[in-house]
Design a protein around this motif. Structure first.
Motif, PDB file in Angstrom:
ATOM      1  N   ARG A  67     -23.007  25.718  22.113  1.00 51.57           N
ATOM      2  CA  ARG A  67     -24.343  25.143  22.256  1.00 51.57           C
ATOM      3  C   ARG A  67     -24.694  24.214  21.095  1.00 51.57           C
ATOM      4  NH1 ARG A  67     -30.272  27.953  22.188  1.00 51.57           N
ATOM      5  NH2 ARG A  67     -31.413  26.169  22.976  1.00 51.57           N
ATOM      6  N   VAL A  68     -25.270  23.078  21.454  1.00 53.53           N
ATOM      7  CA  VAL A  68     -25.758  22.116  20.463  1.00 53.53           C
ATOM      8  C   VAL A  68     -27.275  22.191  20.444  1.00 53.53           C
ATOM      9  CG1 VAL A  68     -25.827  19.698  19.766  1.00 53.53           C
ATOM     10  CG2 VAL A  68     -23.793  20.597  20.928  1.00 53.53           C
ATOM     11  N   LEU A  69     -27.824  22.652  19.347  1.00 52.72           N
ATOM     12  CA  LEU A  69     -29.275  22.715  19.212  1.00 52.72           C
ATOM     13  C   LEU A  69     -29.810  21.343  18.812  1.00 52.72           C
ATOM     14  CD1 LEU A  69     -29.709  26.078  17.254  1.00 52.72           C
ATOM     15  CD2 LEU A  69     -29.817  25.705  19.713  1.00 52.72           C
ATOM     16  N   ASN A  70     -31.038  21.053  19.224  1.00 52.46           N
ATOM     17  CA  ASN A  70     -31.629  19.786  18.794  1.00 52.46           C
ATOM     18  C   ASN A  70     -32.237  19.951  17.402  1.00 52.46           C
ATOM     19  OD1 ASN A  70     -34.387  20.742  19.006  1.00 52.46           O
ATOM     20  ND2 ASN A  70     -34.268  20.430  21.226  1.00 52.46           N
ATOM     21  N   ALA A  71     -32.657  18.824  16.821  1.00 55.48           N
ATOM     22  CA  ALA A  71     -33.126  18.828  15.433  1.00 55.48           C
ATOM     23  C   ALA A  71     -34.332  19.742  15.245  1.00 55.48           C
ATOM     24  CB  ALA A  71     -33.461  17.413  14.995  1.00 55.48           C
ATOM     25  N   LYS A  72     -35.260  19.746  16.189  1.00 55.21           N
ATOM     26  CA  LYS A  72     -36.442  20.597  16.049  1.00 55.21           C
ATOM     27  C   LYS A  72     -36.082  22.068  16.111  1.00 55.21           C
ATOM     28  CE  LYS A  72     -41.115  21.545  17.661  1.00 55.21           C
ATOM     29  NZ  LYS A  72     -40.947  22.986  17.381  1.00 55.21           N
ATOM     30  N   GLU A  73     -35.197  22.427  17.049  1.00 58.91           N
ATOM     31  CA  GLU A  73     -34.775  23.824  17.153  1.00 58.91           C
ATOM     32  C   GLU A  73     -34.132  24.290  15.852  1.00 58.91           C
ATOM     33  OE1 GLU A  73     -33.654  24.565  21.827  1.00 58.91           O
ATOM     34  OE2 GLU A  73     -32.316  23.288  20.641  1.00 58.91           O
ATOM     35  N   PHE A  78     -34.251  27.265  10.763  1.00 57.36           N
ATOM     36  CA  PHE A  78     -34.010  27.294   9.321  1.00 57.36           C
ATOM     37  C   PHE A  78     -35.286  27.615   8.542  1.00 57.36           C
ATOM     38  CE2 PHE A  78     -29.821  25.532  10.031  1.00 57.36           C
ATOM     39  CZ  PHE A  78     -29.102  26.033   8.960  1.00 57.36           C
ATOM     40  N   GLU A  79     -36.434  27.191   9.051  1.00 61.07           N
ATOM     41  CA  GLU A  79     -37.690  27.548   8.388  1.00 61.07           C
ATOM     42  C   GLU A  79     -37.884  29.061   8.372  1.00 61.07           C
ATOM     43  OE1 GLU A  79     -40.724  23.746   9.002  1.00 61.07           O
ATOM     44  OE2 GLU A  79     -40.820  25.445  10.387  1.00 61.07           O
ATOM     45  N   VAL A  80     -37.664  29.686   9.529  1.00 60.34           N
ATOM     46  CA  VAL A  80     -37.810  31.140   9.610  1.00 60.34           C
ATOM     47  C   VAL A  80     -36.740  31.829   8.770  1.00 60.34           C
ATOM     48  CG1 VAL A  80     -37.779  33.136  11.146  1.00 60.34           C
ATOM     49  CG2 VAL A  80     -38.878  31.019  11.892  1.00 60.34           C
ATOM     50  N   ALA A  81     -35.489  31.342   8.890  1.00 59.94           N
ATOM     51  CA  ALA A  81     -34.398  31.937   8.126  1.00 59.94           C
ATOM     52  C   ALA A  81     -34.655  31.842   6.626  1.00 59.94           C
ATOM     53  CB  ALA A  81     -33.080  31.257   8.476  1.00 59.94           C
ATOM     54  N   ALA A 152     -27.029  34.537  14.320  1.00 59.29           N
ATOM     55  CA  ALA A 152     -26.194  34.353  15.505  1.00 59.29           C
ATOM     56  C   ALA A 152     -26.355  32.961  16.083  1.00 59.29           C
ATOM     57  CB  ALA A 152     -26.547  35.398  16.560  1.00 59.29           C
ATOM     58  N   ARG A 153     -27.463  32.306  15.762  1.00 62.16           N
ATOM     59  CA  ARG A 153     -27.735  30.978  16.301  1.00 62.16           C
ATOM     60  C   ARG A 153     -27.516  29.853  15.289  1.00 62.16           C
ATOM     61  NH1 ARG A 153     -30.110  34.739  19.039  1.00 62.16           N
ATOM     62  NH2 ARG A 153     -30.563  34.460  21.251  1.00 62.16           N
ATOM     63  N   ILE A 154     -27.607  30.168  13.993  1.00 61.03           N
ATOM     64  CA  ILE A 154     -27.463  29.086  13.008  1.00 61.03           C
ATOM     65  C   ILE A 154     -26.139  29.101  12.252  1.00 61.03           C
ATOM     66  CG2 ILE A 154     -29.959  28.962  12.682  1.00 61.03           C
ATOM     67  CD1 ILE A 154     -29.551  30.256   9.918  1.00 61.03           C
TER      68      ILE A 154
END
Length: 213
Positions: A67-73, A78-81, A152-154
């Motif tokens: 999966r390729v996340l978009n810039a906002k996602e 990363f803000e939450v992380a 798991a996503r980043i």
């Protein structure tokens, strides 16, 4: 059958987290079946699970891809992380044991060894060990669980900035400063340093992602 698909899931996760499989890479059922010497049924089960997990996505005419996340996602994640990683550092500094200190130091040594020889996959693995050591030292199971879900996503994106010349060395210096603050029981500094470390990494990703679409 469940055991075969479970093993596939763990193997593919490891390859995504290590960067062997990159965002946008296509997964061919036939190739995976030959490679892992299994039928297509467990392959499909594994792919379905990883799609549900958010690590893979399906596209018409392409099948399953990383999966390729978009810039906002990515920025949102990363803000939450960054906030949660910073919190883990603060708690680790307050609750640090000698055992956890040794584990953090050992992971930092792994980061240094990989950085010295510019081993990007090795550094990526050592980086995860470093963060995991801090999570464990925080002694907060709920926090660790939330970080695991975000990672798991980043994780697949975290090593992308390492391709930039000199980034491994800079990341290592940041890790060293974070560790020093934790060991000095300076929770506020450790929190701030980790937040900056995470957001500096995240800020580079949108430009890198444009090469994947």
């Amino acid at each position: 059958m469940a055991r075969a698909s479970d093993k596939l899931i763990e193997q593919l996760k490891q390859e995504i987290f290590s960067g062997l499989l990159k965002p946008g890479d296509q997964l061919e059922e036939a190739d995976l079946a030959v490679r892992f010497n299994v039928s297509r049924t467990p392959i499909r089960e594994a792919i379905r699970s990883l799609v549900d997990n958010g690590l893979l996505e399906t596209r018409s005419r392409k099948g399953a891809i990383v999966r390729v996340l978009n810039a906002k996602e990515l920025n949102d994640l990363f803000e939450v992380a960054a906030e949660l990683e910073g919190m883990a550092c603060r708690l680790a500094s307050e609750r640090l044991t000698q055992s956890n200190k040794k584990i953090i130091k050992a992971s930092l040594d792994l980061c240094q060894a990989a950085a010295q020889v510019e081993d990007i996959p090795g550094y990526a693995e050592a980086n995860l060990a470093f963060h995991a050591a801090i999570h464990e030292a925080s002694e907060n199971d709920w926090l660790t669980d939330q970080l695991s879900q975000i990672q798991a996503r980043i994780n697949v994106y975290r090593l992308m900035p390492y391709e930039i010349v000199g980034r491994l060395e800079k990341s290592l210096v940041e890790h060293q400063k974070i560790s020093e603050a934790i060991f000095a029981k300076d929770g506020l500094s450790a929190n701030s340093l980790m937040r900056d470390h995470m957001m500096l990494q995240g800020a580079r990703l949108p430009s890198l992602l444009r090469a994947l679409v």
